[in-house]
Scaffold this active site. Structure first.
Site, short mmCIF file in Angstrom:
data_model
loop_
_atom_site.label_atom_id
_atom_site.label_comp_id
_atom_site.label_asym_id
_atom_site.label_seq_id
_atom_site.Cartn_x
_atom_site.Cartn_y
_atom_site.Cartn_z
N GLY A 70 44.80 37.14 40.77
CA GLY A 70 46.11 37.54 40.26
C GLY A 70 46.46 38.95 40.68
O GLY A 70 47.54 39.22 41.18
N HIS B 270 47.53 44.93 32.16
CA HIS B 270 46.08 44.70 32.30
C HIS B 270 45.49 45.62 33.38
O HIS B 270 44.48 46.30 33.16
CB HIS B 270 45.87 43.23 32.66
CG HIS B 270 44.45 42.84 32.89
ND1 HIS B 270 43.73 42.11 31.97
CD2 HIS B 270 43.61 43.04 33.93
CE1 HIS B 270 42.52 41.90 32.44
NE2 HIS B 270 42.41 42.45 33.63
N GLU B 271 46.14 45.64 34.53
CA GLU B 271 45.59 46.43 35.63
C GLU B 271 45.67 47.92 35.35
O GLU B 271 44.76 48.67 35.69
CB GLU B 271 46.32 46.09 36.94
CG GLU B 271 46.27 44.61 37.34
CD GLU B 271 44.87 44.02 37.36
OE1 GLU B 271 43.92 44.75 37.74
OE2 GLU B 271 44.71 42.83 36.99
N GLU C 289 36.38 43.48 45.07
CA GLU C 289 35.60 43.02 43.93
C GLU C 289 35.28 41.53 44.11
O GLU C 289 36.18 40.77 44.47
CB GLU C 289 36.35 43.22 42.61
CG GLU C 289 35.44 43.02 41.42
CD GLU C 289 36.14 43.23 40.08
OE1 GLU C 289 37.37 43.14 40.02
OE2 GLU C 289 35.43 43.46 39.10
N HIS D 120 42.91 49.09 33.23
CA HIS D 120 41.65 49.22 33.98
C HIS D 120 41.48 50.61 34.59
O HIS D 120 40.35 50.97 34.96
CB HIS D 120 41.64 48.24 35.15
CG HIS D 120 41.05 46.90 34.85
ND1 HIS D 120 39.86 46.73 34.19
CD2 HIS D 120 41.48 45.65 35.17
CE1 HIS D 120 39.59 45.43 34.11
NE2 HIS D 120 40.56 44.75 34.68
N MET E 234 44.34 43.16 41.41
CA MET E 234 43.08 43.90 41.51
C MET E 234 43.31 45.37 41.21
O MET E 234 44.18 46.00 41.81
CB MET E 234 42.50 43.71 42.92
CG MET E 234 41.22 44.48 43.17
SD MET E 234 39.89 43.94 42.04
CE MET E 234 39.02 45.50 41.81
N GLU E 235 42.47 45.89 40.31
CA GLU E 235 42.70 47.22 39.74
C GLU E 235 42.19 48.37 40.59
O GLU E 235 41.65 49.34 40.05
CB GLU E 235 42.04 47.28 38.36
CG GLU E 235 40.50 47.22 38.34
CD GLU E 235 39.93 45.82 38.17
OE1 GLU E 235 40.62 44.84 38.52
OE2 GLU E 235 38.79 45.70 37.70
N ASN E 236 42.36 48.33 41.91
CA ASN E 236 41.95 49.47 42.73
C ASN E 236 42.61 50.73 42.19
O ASN E 236 43.83 50.75 41.99
CB ASN E 236 42.40 49.26 44.17
CG ASN E 236 42.13 47.86 44.65
OD1 ASN E 236 40.98 47.43 44.69
ND2 ASN E 236 43.18 47.12 44.98
N GLU F 282 36.70 43.46 31.72
CA GLU F 282 37.76 42.46 31.66
C GLU F 282 38.23 42.15 30.24
O GLU F 282 39.40 41.95 29.99
CB GLU F 282 37.31 41.19 32.38
CG GLU F 282 37.10 41.40 33.88
CD GLU F 282 38.30 42.00 34.58
OE1 GLU F 282 39.42 42.00 34.02
OE2 GLU F 282 38.11 42.51 35.70
ZN LIG Z 1 40.93 42.71 35.04
#
Ligand SMILES: [Zn+2]
Length: 837
Positions: free
Chosen positions: A267, A303-304, A132, A307, A269-271, A326
């Site tokens: 920080g 948070h992740e 991303e 997502h 990444m929401e893969n 986000e």
């Molecule tokens: Zn995010």
């Protein structure tokens, strides 16, 4: 289709069959893919994205086996490849096979290689991806836009001793084509965007899985890190269950891996199914961590995981809608962490994040939450407090306005309606039934200040745009639908009231003589409040008794914003701070300490002793009351407050007794000290220390056992005030001692330090080319944000000149925002160079 940063939709992919063979030793990879595409109209050329790749043979065949060969022409300026076929491809389904090669770069984007040392100093190699916003194209040729969703079936060919992780579970592992290698084949993904694909290859070990329903949840890290993986795994499992219930929809993946990567630009990444993190955001030792460090891990993990639905299952159609991802993930992170640990009072602490967004959004050079994006670089610049914190604040305000259940039901409708698809902001507004209220908050820049006055037995509320510098000409016409909650006492009776303020002004009949009023009661509103002086005086006098912590925080924060804007005098603000000497809420103190740190940067250096005395006066009583050690039964927030106050009085307050005690603690047995106090002692010792302490902090940094310990000593190295020590630290940001994932942040911190900023500025200015060659590009803008701390007229002139003559593209409006923040600080200095006049 003339826009070169967008691909035509005449050829649409539906499935990638992808094999990648990374070689860690030579930092290269080879790849092969077969992409199933639907050709909508006859084409001789197919356009797709590719960057820093060599593309070899290209072949297409249709369902009857007709084959057409092509050559690939690369267009580096547009990060595209043009496949030119010998004859046109007729409409229908085709398969395209491409062979390609690339390098594993060291810029922490695309497919990259990390070189790290373990605690024994032994070097290891690891390959990871970060796609991303638009870097999947650096790993394999693809339709690298979020709306081109497809299924990915991946195979990794790697050294047989290494672990290989991707988005889905492993289907099978076979011997690889060369001795000593293995081919790991992963299950098909759901239909998803390219930026969510992930590969990690290295000497990683996983924890045992925790099962949430049918989903195994594991944490991966370097060997030996499992003991500090439990906390992250616990919040991951909790989040997964929490969101399945909140969203009313099962997790869309087949497993959930969380991976701690030694070199990581952002920080996390929401893969989908393979979330990557920098180590500090996932691995933590519960026993030695401060509250702030634990909260950070909980936040980022929640948070992740949020997502996986918001972003992964339902995705914005284009990068202008990144806030949909986000802001929601940030909002959900709060909701989830608040449910996990109610004693953390996460929504109160969120006030500090909201304040950060209000500060940025008070600039003339702010932008709307949703903003037109064409080039990829502008998408990168969208990852800021406006997208995350403003967006989340607006959602929180909306949730409180609609009611939590109506809001949740709207979210469920939205996800169910758009799963596996892409959306625009209006889809959300429709699902929530709140398009009108959302409109101005999302599509216009800035926010209102609500002025409050009393006239003739009525309360007068009015809205206008808040800016620090004089507002832009068109700001006078801006109006918001402002959900206003009020609590007031009139004639001795307390009452609450909710209004939706849509016009410029509204009047409210008062039932009797007004004792006090709180506007933005509950503190959920994304706006500032400016009370007329008599109302402010009355409220300040009662605040300790009648205002909640978040309301007190807002009172301080809004008063400070008026001071920075030059609307109210500094003396008035300082008087207000004197009323908070017995304050017990950590967030209110964060606001107060933040304002003192700002003053430390903008006042004349000769004023420093007076400022230090003021800090000691304001903080002293609570420091004395809390002491140096927790009492039995004390909660985590109070323990953190103790650390925050000690840290501030030992540095900003320059308190010699606190510094002496901090040094003793620093030298003593760390296991006997409460973590927030230890963390403060390290910072104070660096601030007050010399060469001996520097060498000691350096060796502790190099042998740190946990990511948090490493961070504490790293930032300690940046806190020494002697020029020769600061110079050493700056040098370490370029000589490999400090990892490139951290170096830009260290430089930023030093640019913002009132003590070493000139040195850091000279360093950054003269060594910029070296930095640009080493640091991940996404970190440039984070580092240069430090110029907002160069708050003297002379430095401001140098900064303007530097950016005028040096081409540095920070993306979007970032540079204009930094220069404006600097202008505001220097204007403050010019207006108020001294503490007392
Ligand atoms: Zn995010």
């Amino acid at each position: 289709m003339s826009d070169p940063s967008r691909l035509p939709r005449t050829v649409v992919p539906s499935r990638y069959e992808l094999t990648l063979t990374p070689d860690l030793a030579t930092a290269a990879f080879a790849g092969e893919e077969t992409v199933t595409v639907t050709v909508g109209e006859a084409v001789r050329e197919v356009l797709l994205n590719a960057a820093d790749l060599e593309i070899g043979a290209v072949l297409a065949w249709d369902e009857r086996g007709r084959q057409v060969a092509a050559r690939a022409e690369l267009e580096p300026a547009h990060e595209r490849a043009r496949l030119v076929f010998a004859e046109p491809l007729a409409p229908g389904v085709w398969r395209l096979r491409l062979a390609f090669t690339g390098a594993l770069n060291d810029k922490l984007r695309g497919f990259y290689r990390s070189r790290y040392r373990d605690a024994d100093g032994v070097e290891h190699l690891l390959a990871a991806t970060q796609f991303e916003a638009t870097d999947a194209r650096r790993a394999f040729p693809c339709w690298d836009e979020p709306a081109f969703k497809a299924v990915f079936g991946a195979t990794l060919v790697v050294d047989e001793k290494l672990a290989a992780v991707s988005n889905t579970r492993v289907l099978e592992t076979r011997a690889g084509p060369r001795p000593g290698t293995k081919a790991v084949r992963f299950a098909d993904t759901i239909v998803m965007s390219t930026y969510l694909v992930a590969f990690v290859v290295g000497e990683l070990e996983a924890t045992d899985p925790v099962m949430v329903g049918r989903t195994p949840v594991r944490v991966w890290g370097m060997p030996g890190k499992q003991p500090i993986a439990r906390f992250g795994q616990a919040i991951a499992a909790f989040s997964l269950e929490f969101f399945e219930q909140y969203y009313g929809m099962p997790y869309p993946g087949d497993k959930l891996d969380l991976l701690a990567i030694p070199d990581f630009a952002s920080g996390a990444m929401e893969n989908l199914g393979a979330i990557t993190f920098r180590e500090t955001a996932l691995l933590v030792d519960e026993k030695t961590a401060t509250h702030n460090e634990l909260e950070r891990v909980a936040d980022v993990v929640a948070h992740e995981v949020a997502h996986m639905w918001f972003g992964d299952l339902v995705t914005m159609a284009w990068w202008n809608g990144i806030w949909l991802n986000e802001a929601f993930a940030t909002f959900m992170e709060m909701l989830c962490v608040d449910a996990w640990k109610p004693e953390w009072e996460r929504w109160v602490t969120f006030g500090v994040s909201r304040a950060a967004a209000l500060a940025l959004d008070g600039l003339r050079s702010t932008r709307p939450v949703e903003f037109p994006v064409t080039a990829p670089k502008e998408a990168e610049a969208m990852f800021d407090a406006l997208t995350y914190e403003k967006g989340a604040s607006v959602l929180r305000m909306l949730e409180q306005h609609l009611g939590p259940e109506a809001f949740r039901d709207g979210i469920r409708r939205y996800l169910a309606r758009h799963e596996f698809g892409n959306t625009e902001t209006r889809d959300l507004g429709e699902a929530l039934g709140a398009a009108d209220v959302m409109e101005a908050w999302v599509f216009s820049p800035g926010y209102p200040v609500i002025t409050v006055a009393e006239a003739g037995g009525r309360l007068v509320l009015a809205q206008e745009r808040f800016t620090y510098l004089p507002a832009p000409a068109d700001a006078g016409r801006q109006r918001w639908h402002v959900p206003v909650a009020l609590r007031l006492q009139a004639g001795g009776v307390v009452r609450t009231e909710k209004r939706l303020l849509t016009g410029t002004e509204e009047r409210l009949e008062l039932p009797g003589a007004l004792d006090w009023v709180i506007v933005n009661a509950g503190g959920h509103g994304y706006y500032r409040v400016r009370y007329a002086p008599p109302l402010l005086g009355a409220l300040a006098g009662h605040a300790a008794a009648v205002a909640t912590p978040i309301e007190r925080f807002n009172l301080v924060n809004d008063a400070w914003a008026s001071t920075v804007a030059g609307v109210s005098p500094l003396a008035e603000y300082l008087e207000l701070t004197a009323r908070f000497r017995a304050e017990t809420d950590r967030n209110v103190w964060t606001g107060l300490i933040g304002s003192f740190a700002y003053l430390n940067r903008v006042l004349d250096a000769a004023e420093r002793p007076r400022l230090q005395a003021l800090v000691r006066d304001r903080l002293g009583p609570m420091v004395a009351r809390l002491g140096w050690a927790p009492r039995a039964g004390e909660n985590e927030l109070t323990r953190q407050l103790r650390g925050d106050l000690l840290g501030a009085i030992g540095t900003l307050g320059d308190d010699p007794a606190v510094q002496a005690r901090a040094r003793e603690i620093y030298r003593g047995d760390p296991t006997l000290v409460d973590p927030p106090v230890l963390s403060a002692a390290i910072a104070i010792t660096a601030f007050a220390g010399g060469p001996a302490e520097y060498d000691d902090a350096l060796s502790r940094f190099k042998t740190a056992r946990t990511p948090q310990d490493e961070q504490r000593y790293l930032y300690a190295l940046a806190a020494f005030r002697q020029p020769e020590l600061a110079a050493q630290t700056l040098e370490r940001t370029l000589n490999g001692d400090v990892r490139t994932q951290d170096a830009p942040f260290v430089v930023r911190g030093m640019l913002m330090s009132a003590y070493v900023r000139e040195l850091a500025w000279r360093f950054a200015r003269t060594r910029w080319q070296e930095m640009a060659a080493r640091y991940p590009p996404s970190a440039y803008r984070r580092m240069w944000e430090g110029v907002v701390g160069l708050a003297t007229p002379a430095l401001e002139r140098e900064v303007i000149e530097f950016f005028r003559t040096t081409a540095i593209d920070l993306g979007g409006k970032k540079l204009a925002q930094y220069l404006e923040q600097l202008r505001i600080a220097v204007a403050f200095h010019e207006r108020t160079p001294r503490l007392t006049t």
